[in-house]
Design an enzyme around this catalytic site. Structure first.
Site, PDB file in Angstrom:
ATOM      1  N   GLY A  71      97.707  64.168  29.819  1.00 57.68           N
ATOM      2  CA  GLY A  71      96.354  63.698  29.555  1.00 57.68           C
ATOM      3  C   GLY A  71      95.425  64.145  30.677  1.00 57.68           C
ATOM      4  O   GLY A  71      94.272  64.521  30.454  1.00 57.68           O
ATOM      5  N   GLN A 180      94.122  56.216  25.803  1.00 55.92           N
ATOM      6  CA  GLN A 180      94.584  54.857  25.470  1.00 55.92           C
ATOM      7  C   GLN A 180      94.273  54.478  24.029  1.00 55.92           C
ATOM      8  O   GLN A 180      94.972  53.677  23.433  1.00 55.92           O
ATOM      9  CB  GLN A 180      93.960  53.818  26.418  1.00 55.92           C
ATOM     10  CG  GLN A 180      94.402  53.937  27.865  1.00 55.92           C
ATOM     11  CD  GLN A 180      95.865  53.559  28.101  1.00 55.92           C
ATOM     12  OE1 GLN A 180      96.490  52.867  27.300  1.00 55.92           O
ATOM     13  NE2 GLN A 180      96.423  54.016  29.214  1.00 55.92           N
ATOM     14  N   CYS A 328      98.279  54.812  38.068  1.00 61.14           N
ATOM     15  CA  CYS A 328      98.150  55.767  39.154  1.00 61.14           C
ATOM     16  C   CYS A 328      97.681  55.102  40.434  1.00 61.14           C
ATOM     17  O   CYS A 328      97.907  55.599  41.515  1.00 61.14           O
ATOM     18  CB  CYS A 328      97.173  56.861  38.759  1.00 61.14           C
ATOM     19  SG  CYS A 328      97.450  57.427  37.088  1.00 61.14           S
TER      20      CYS A 328
HETATM   21  C1  LIG Z   1      92.467  56.637  30.003  1.00 61.16           C
HETATM   22  C2  LIG Z   1      93.456  57.582  30.607  1.00 61.16           C
HETATM   23  N1  LIG Z   1      93.137  58.865  30.776  1.00 61.16           N
HETATM   24  C3  LIG Z   1      93.992  59.756  31.290  1.00 61.16           C
HETATM   25  C4  LIG Z   1      95.249  59.387  31.694  1.00 61.16           C
HETATM   26  C5  LIG Z   1      96.180  60.393  32.262  1.00 61.16           C
HETATM   27  O1  LIG Z   1      97.188  60.752  31.324  1.00 61.16           O
HETATM   28  P1  LIG Z   1      98.547  61.372  31.833  1.00 61.16           P
HETATM   29  O2  LIG Z   1      99.345  60.263  32.430  1.00 61.16           O
HETATM   30  O3  LIG Z   1      99.191  61.938  30.590  1.00 61.16           O
HETATM   31  O4  LIG Z   1      98.217  62.433  32.807  1.00 61.16           O
HETATM   32  C6  LIG Z   1      95.641  58.043  31.566  1.00 61.16           C
HETATM   33  C7  LIG Z   1      96.954  57.572  32.056  1.00 61.16           C
HETATM   34  O5  LIG Z   1      97.138  56.436  32.426  1.00 61.16           O
HETATM   35  C8  LIG Z   1      94.720  57.116  30.998  1.00 61.16           C
HETATM   36  O6  LIG Z   1      95.035  55.822  30.847  1.00 61.16           O
END
Ligand SMILES: Cc1ncc(COP(=O)(O)O)c(C=O)c1O
Length: 383
Positions: A71, A180, A328
């Site tokens: 993502g 999400q 994160c």
């Molecule tokens: C709203 C949102 N965008 C982007 C991401 C990033 O996705 P990825 O973990 O696949 O890099 C997340 C991950 O928690 C997210 O919640």
């Protein structure tokens, strides 16, 4: 000790049929989708069939879809790809919100350091952007507008369609991070006035490390990665064939049961809230997020007087997995930028806990978690 996983907004487990699809795709003869021989063609066919299935879900053309490695990569590709292409047309403005995931916010900051002008829209106490603020910020100099569909910490939904309409009037490109929201709401590319859409597999019972970026036909776009000609020159690198096949399976399962999935998570959320109110009284916690415009699978609460870390550590000791903010940042003790943008008191900020629900969760788990939370609260408050 129970093992209760209420952290589905961080990641989900792959479900059995998705694992089966993954293993089938990863087994047997090797095949690089770029190779011309039979094995290569077989691998290419798997990716192409997965793409067709996503095109059905998003109501778009398969050629409008680019598989990515996460993502985060989808967000970065969308922002850098669209912003740099728009710069060639003399547009330098980037408009986003204070509650975006860091994959968007940090990418926007990086664009700012490269000379783009960045406007970060504020949110109200529910974490929602006002359309009037967005309209005031978007003009004929705007290159890209990036607004998420549903927030990962609070679940609050943004008025993406209305903002997208306004962006379109000004010929600005509209990006939506739907990481999400995907799997919980219909995302029809022909109905939504948006140009770019980011998705991720691991939030919907697919594998980690696979993402998707929708790029509306005709959208100016410059790739983030250079190398081979994969994904019609929009994302170089050998495709994660098994991951893509498994992602498509997970998406198909999610959208095949969209209503049931929404109701299931909404019920668990409601059960936890009801049981917590019975156990603790409604004055012992505050709900963070919009009461109506929200995703069904996220419940963010502040247990005033108890730090997030103490609550999370004690829940973990009792076998309940929850989170203090986005995955994160939950390793660090920094207050959440999302809740900070909602202008909460320091008490409310430092006591926030996110529960997020998914497949396999039960009402009994919600009730057990409420009991455990009440016991922990009583113990910590009586110290
Ligand atoms: C709203 C949102 N965008 C982007 C991401 C990033 O996705 P990825 O973990 O696949 O890099 C997340 C991950 O928690 C997210 O919640």
């Amino acid at each position: 000790m129970p093992s209760i996983y209420f952290d589905h907004a961080a990641t989900t487990s792959m479900n059995a049929e998705v694992i089966k699809a993954y293993v089938e795709a990863a087994s047997g003869a090797p095949g690089n989708p770029s190779s011309l021989h039979a094995q290569g063609r077989a691998a290419r066919e798997k990716v192409s069939s997965a793409r067709d299935r996503f095109a059905g879900i998003l109501n778009c053309e398969p050629s409008e879809l680019v598989f990515t490695g996460s993502g985060t990569e989808s967000d970065n590709s969308a922002l850098f790809g669209a912003a740099h292409a728009q710069l060639k047309r003399g547009r330098k403005g980037i408009v986003t919100t204070a509650v975006e995931h860091h994959a968007v916010l940090h990418a926007c900051r990086q664009l700012e350091s490269q000379g783009f002008s960045l406007t970060i829209l504020p949110v109200d106490e529910f974490g929602r952007v006002s359309l009037a603020d967005a309209q005031a910020a978007i003009d004929d100099t705007t290159a890209v507008v990036s607004v998420m569909a549903g927030n990962n910490e609070t679940g609050t939904l943004q008025p993406i369609a209305e903002i997208g309409e306004w962006a379109r009037k000004h010929k600005a490109l509209m990006h939506v991070d739907a990481v999400q929201a995907f799997g919980y709401m219909s995302l029809d590319s022909r109905e939504l006035p948006i140009d770019l859409l980011s998705l991720s597999a691991h939030k919907i019972n697919g594998p980690q490390g696979v993402g998707l970026l929708y790029i509306r036909k005709g959208t100016p776009f410059q790739p983030l990665l250079y190398g081979g000609t994969q994904e019609r020159n929009r994302r170089a690198g050998t495709e994660n064939v098994a991951g893509i096949v498994a992602f498509a399976k997970a998406a198909e399962m999610a959208y095949g049961h969209l209503q049931a999935r929404r109701e299931h998570t909404e019920n668990i959320r409601g059960s936890l809230l009801k049981a917590l109110t019975e156990q603790l009284g409604s004055n012992s916690f505050m709900i963070n997020g919009h009461p109506d415009y929200r995703l069904p699978q996220i419940l963010n609460l502040s247990f005033i007087g108890i730090s997030s870390e103490s609550m999370l550590m004690n829940l973990d000791l009792e076998g309940v997995s929850a989170s203090g903010g986005s995955a994160c940042t939950s390793g660090s003790l920094k207050p959440s930028h999302v809740l900070s943008a909602m202008k909460f008191s320091s008490e409310r900020l430092s006591s926030a806990v996110r529960f997020s629900f998914g497949l396999g969760n039960t009402r009994e788990e919600a009730e057990k978690t409420a009991k455990i939370t009440a016991t922990i609260s009583a113990r910590l408050r009586n110290r």
